[in-house]
Write a protein that holds these residues in place. Structure first.
Motif, short mmCIF file in Angstrom:
data_model
loop_
_atom_site.label_atom_id
_atom_site.label_comp_id
_atom_site.label_asym_id
_atom_site.label_seq_id
_atom_site.Cartn_x
_atom_site.Cartn_y
_atom_site.Cartn_z
N ASN A 20 36.04 48.25 43.71
CA ASN A 20 35.75 47.79 45.05
C ASN A 20 36.65 46.59 45.37
O ASN A 20 36.85 45.72 44.52
CB ASN A 20 34.27 47.41 45.15
CG ASN A 20 33.93 46.76 46.46
OD1 ASN A 20 34.23 45.59 46.67
ND2 ASN A 20 33.32 47.52 47.33
N LEU A 21 37.17 46.57 46.57
CA LEU A 21 38.14 45.53 46.96
C LEU A 21 37.60 44.12 46.74
O LEU A 21 38.29 43.25 46.18
CB LEU A 21 38.55 45.74 48.42
CG LEU A 21 39.73 44.94 48.92
CD1 LEU A 21 40.97 45.19 48.09
CD2 LEU A 21 40.00 45.28 50.37
N MET A 22 36.38 43.86 47.15
CA MET A 22 35.81 42.52 46.99
C MET A 22 35.63 42.16 45.51
O MET A 22 35.85 41.02 45.11
CB MET A 22 34.49 42.40 47.74
CG MET A 22 34.65 42.57 49.26
SD MET A 22 36.00 41.61 49.99
CE MET A 22 35.40 39.96 49.77
N ILE A 23 35.26 43.14 44.71
CA ILE A 23 35.11 42.90 43.27
C ILE A 23 36.47 42.61 42.65
O ILE A 23 36.60 41.70 41.81
CB ILE A 23 34.40 44.10 42.59
CG1 ILE A 23 32.95 44.16 43.05
CG2 ILE A 23 34.50 44.01 41.07
CD1 ILE A 23 32.20 45.41 42.62
N SER A 24 37.48 43.34 43.08
CA SER A 24 38.84 43.09 42.58
C SER A 24 39.28 41.67 42.90
O SER A 24 39.80 40.95 42.03
CB SER A 24 39.84 44.09 43.18
OG SER A 24 39.57 45.39 42.75
N PHE A 25 39.07 41.25 44.15
CA PHE A 25 39.45 39.89 44.54
C PHE A 25 38.70 38.86 43.70
O PHE A 25 39.27 37.87 43.26
CB PHE A 25 39.17 39.67 46.03
CG PHE A 25 40.33 40.01 46.92
CD1 PHE A 25 41.03 39.01 47.56
CD2 PHE A 25 40.73 41.32 47.10
CE1 PHE A 25 42.11 39.30 48.38
CE2 PHE A 25 41.80 41.62 47.91
CZ PHE A 25 42.49 40.62 48.56
N GLU A 26 37.41 39.12 43.48
CA GLU A 26 36.60 38.19 42.69
C GLU A 26 37.11 38.10 41.25
O GLU A 26 37.28 37.01 40.71
CB GLU A 26 35.14 38.65 42.72
CG GLU A 26 34.20 37.71 41.99
CD GLU A 26 32.76 38.20 42.07
OE1 GLU A 26 32.09 38.14 41.03
OE2 GLU A 26 32.33 38.64 43.16
N LYS A 27 37.35 39.23 40.63
CA LYS A 27 37.80 39.24 39.23
C LYS A 27 39.19 38.62 39.09
O LYS A 27 39.49 38.01 38.06
CB LYS A 27 37.79 40.66 38.68
CG LYS A 27 36.38 41.16 38.43
CD LYS A 27 36.38 42.54 37.83
CE LYS A 27 34.95 42.98 37.53
NZ LYS A 27 34.91 44.31 36.93
N LEU A 28 40.03 38.78 40.10
CA LEU A 28 41.37 38.19 40.07
C LEU A 28 41.37 36.74 40.55
O LEU A 28 42.40 36.08 40.53
CB LEU A 28 42.33 39.01 40.94
CG LEU A 28 42.61 40.43 40.43
CD1 LEU A 28 43.26 41.27 41.52
CD2 LEU A 28 43.48 40.38 39.19
#
Length: 177
Positions: free
Chosen positions: A122-130
């Protein structure tokens, strides 16, 4: 009979051209965050420049040709350029747009030494993890795989430029990193 042979030859030629175009197509490698962290280790003894981008980010699209040029300038110096697509995995048309964009960037030299990834989470999860607030963003990892430079568009009043990326790479090269 000659017309039939000529027509058959033309069809074979057209099919081989289409086939070679497909063979030269840019391929996205699908990874989640955990796979991505493992994938980074696959570039031993290289400085790795990761360009985080998306088709909905106009600044990313404008910057990408400069990344291609930088790759050509630095590719023989032990530097690996990588693109990481950050799109919503639930929008296949966005992924198709990205593949068309990449193929357009690399029409004469497919991939040109780049590796291309797509973060499948999920895009928001990707942003959070990065740990990203926005893109464009460029992360530069040293030869030991440690994050050495983090250039982001998080602060609208302090955007990074292509020159900032080149300066970071030249500094790393001169320091033997």
């Amino acid at each position: 009979m000659n017309k039939f042979i000529m027509l058959t030859g033309l069809i074979v030629l057209m099919c081989s051209i289409q086939s070679s175009k497909a063979d030269n197509a840019v391929a996205l490698q699908y990874v989640d965050y955990e796979q991505w962290t493992t994938q980074l280790a696959q570039y031993p003894d290289k400085i790795v420049v990761v360009d985080f981008w998306a088709t909905w980010c106009s600044s990313c699209l404008e910057r990408f040709p400069h990344m291609v040029t930088m790759n050509k300038n630095f590719q023989n110096k032990g530097i690996q350029f990588v693109s990481m697509l950050l799109e919503d995995p639930q929008e296949p048309e966005a992924i198709e747009r990205a593949e068309r964009f990449l193929n357009k960037q690399f029409t004469t030299e497919p991939n040109s030494g780049f590796d291309h990834y797509f973060m499948t989470e999920n895009l928001m999860i990707s942003f959070e993890k990065l740990d990203l607030i926005g893109i464009p963003a460029v992360f530069i990892y040293d030869r030991q795989g440690q994050l050495a430079h983090r250039l982001t568009g998080d602060n609208p009043n302090n955007q990074f430029s292509e020159q900032d990326i080149e300066n970071a790479l030249n500094q790393m090269l001169s320091n033997g990193q």
